[in-house]
Enzyme design. Structure first.
Site, mmCIF file in Angstrom:
data_model
loop_
_atom_site.group_PDB
_atom_site.id
_atom_site.type_symbol
_atom_site.label_atom_id
_atom_site.label_comp_id
_atom_site.label_asym_id
_atom_site.label_seq_id
_atom_site.Cartn_x
_atom_site.Cartn_y
_atom_site.Cartn_z
ATOM 1 N N LYS A 47 -2.842 0.161 -0.624
ATOM 2 C CA LYS A 47 -1.455 -0.209 -0.890
ATOM 3 C C LYS A 47 -1.279 -0.659 -2.332
ATOM 4 O O LYS A 47 -0.268 -0.342 -2.975
ATOM 5 C CB LYS A 47 -1.010 -1.307 0.092
ATOM 6 C CG LYS A 47 -0.773 -0.781 1.503
ATOM 7 C CD LYS A 47 -0.709 -1.881 2.546
ATOM 8 C CE LYS A 47 -0.612 -1.280 3.947
ATOM 9 N NZ LYS A 47 -0.756 -2.279 5.009
ATOM 10 N N GLN A 75 -0.989 -8.368 6.406
ATOM 11 C CA GLN A 75 -1.860 -7.339 6.959
ATOM 12 C C GLN A 75 -2.343 -7.745 8.351
ATOM 13 O O GLN A 75 -2.880 -8.832 8.544
ATOM 14 C CB GLN A 75 -3.066 -7.115 6.033
ATOM 15 C CG GLN A 75 -3.986 -5.992 6.462
ATOM 16 C CD GLN A 75 -3.312 -4.629 6.415
ATOM 17 O OE1 GLN A 75 -2.613 -4.285 5.484
ATOM 18 N NE2 GLN A 75 -3.520 -3.849 7.460
ATOM 19 N N ASP A 135 7.907 -4.406 6.276
ATOM 20 C CA ASP A 135 7.203 -3.806 7.412
ATOM 21 C C ASP A 135 8.155 -3.518 8.571
ATOM 22 O O ASP A 135 7.825 -2.758 9.478
ATOM 23 C CB ASP A 135 6.079 -4.733 7.894
ATOM 24 C CG ASP A 135 4.695 -4.176 7.579
ATOM 25 O OD1 ASP A 135 4.596 -2.984 7.251
ATOM 26 O OD2 ASP A 135 3.717 -4.936 7.668
#
Length: 313
Positions: free
Chosen positions: A73, A117, A140
């Protein structure tokens, strides 16, 4: 607009190769195209108002797969011009420490997206931590309010979860019609299965969800015009599950033993690729299908967040 449509049609055609009877949807190529578009927009934003989109990633623990995802990322951010902020905390960190960093990023005007994460260590309450992320920075798309808006007609979420969004984007960019089609989503996770089903509903598909308690998964799946599989079971979906001419989006990334591979394993999807290629009209490969799209959609969500915060069109 016609020129743009023509460009997308050409680029999608270039991103599809033929193997057996199925078109192989090259997610890597399509994601590259999207990242190019994002780079152009970020450059324009920087030139016109002096703002650079910022993405903060919080990693807790030392799981190798999670560390790899975070590293990828970060590289993706650098490739398009997004500024990345990274916090790596030890496995035994407290929930309060993680919440403190989230609060700091929530208040930082240079951070437009926050990503925690997953999975988190078992002693942490995942729900509490995800809920702490400001909905305006929830790139997200996991905040309950974003999912709630996604589920309601006439409401728009600020963000859509990246992997399901990438699945739908693949269908759009390859000019695959969704409206009125029978669609089956295999898997009902909060991260992929449920939001994918909601997105298909928004596209006016007739949607069924197959899960671990479904009595006749093969029969249901074999009626689908579009299959999105996100169940994490290697080669579960066999040729007999697939309606001739169906379109298959395979989200699964499953390691299987392979003595011929230098790593001792290879990656396969949820769908038996060799069999699917002989029956489906289009199919995503694993790897190189949905995976690259997930990161592209994360970058897209971060750009959208920065635009929204600064009222930049």
């Amino acid at each position: 607009m016609l020129l743009l449509d023509h460009f997308l049609l050409i680029s999608c055609t270039a991103a599809i190769s033929t193997e057996a009877s199925a078109m192989v949807i090259d997610g890597k190529s399509i994601a590259k195209e999207i990242r190019h578009e994002i780079t152009t927009e970020i450059s324009r934003m920087k030139d016109e108002i002096g703002v650079i989109p910022g993405l903060a990633v919080i990693l807790v623990g030392d799981r190798k797969d999670s560390a790899t995802y975070v590293r990828n990322k970060k590289k993706a951010c650098e490739s398009v011009g997004v500024k990345s902020y990274e916090v790596c905390l030890p496995e035994d960190s407290t929930e309060e420490e993680v919440l403190k960093f989230i609060s700091g990023f929530n208040d930082d005007p240079e951070v437009h997206g926050i990503l925690v994460q997953l999975p988190l260590p078992s002693h942490m309450n995942e729900q509490n931590i995800l809920n702490a992320v400001s909905i305006e920075k929830d790139v997200d798309g996991f905040h309950p309010l974003n999912i709630g808006r996604l589920a309601m007609r006439g409401r728009e979420p600020l963000f859509v979860p990246c992997t399901p969004k990438g699945c739908i984007e693949l269908l759009h960019r390859c000019d695959i019609d969704i409206k009125g089609k029978q669609a089956v989503v295999i898997g009902r996770s909060n991260i992929v299965g449920m939001p994918a089903a909601l997105l298909l509903l928004r596209e006016d598909a007739t949607v069924s969800i197959v899960h671990s308690r479904t009595k006749n998964p093969e029969e249901i799946t074999s009626q689908a015009d579009i299959i999105i599989s996100a169940v994490g079971q290697p080669n579960m979906v066999r040729g007999s599950w697939i309606k001739p001419g169906a379109v298959i989006i395979d989200v699964g990334i499953n390691p299987v033993e392979d003595a011929t591979s230098p790593r001792g394993y290879r990656l396969v999807g949820d769908v038996c690729y060799e069999e699917a290629c002989k029956i489906a009209s289009a199919v995503t490969p694993v790897p190189g299908g949905v995976g690259p799209m997930t990161i592209a959609m994360l970058l897209s969500n971060t750009l959208s967040s920065a635009k929204r915060m600064h009222n930049f069109q």
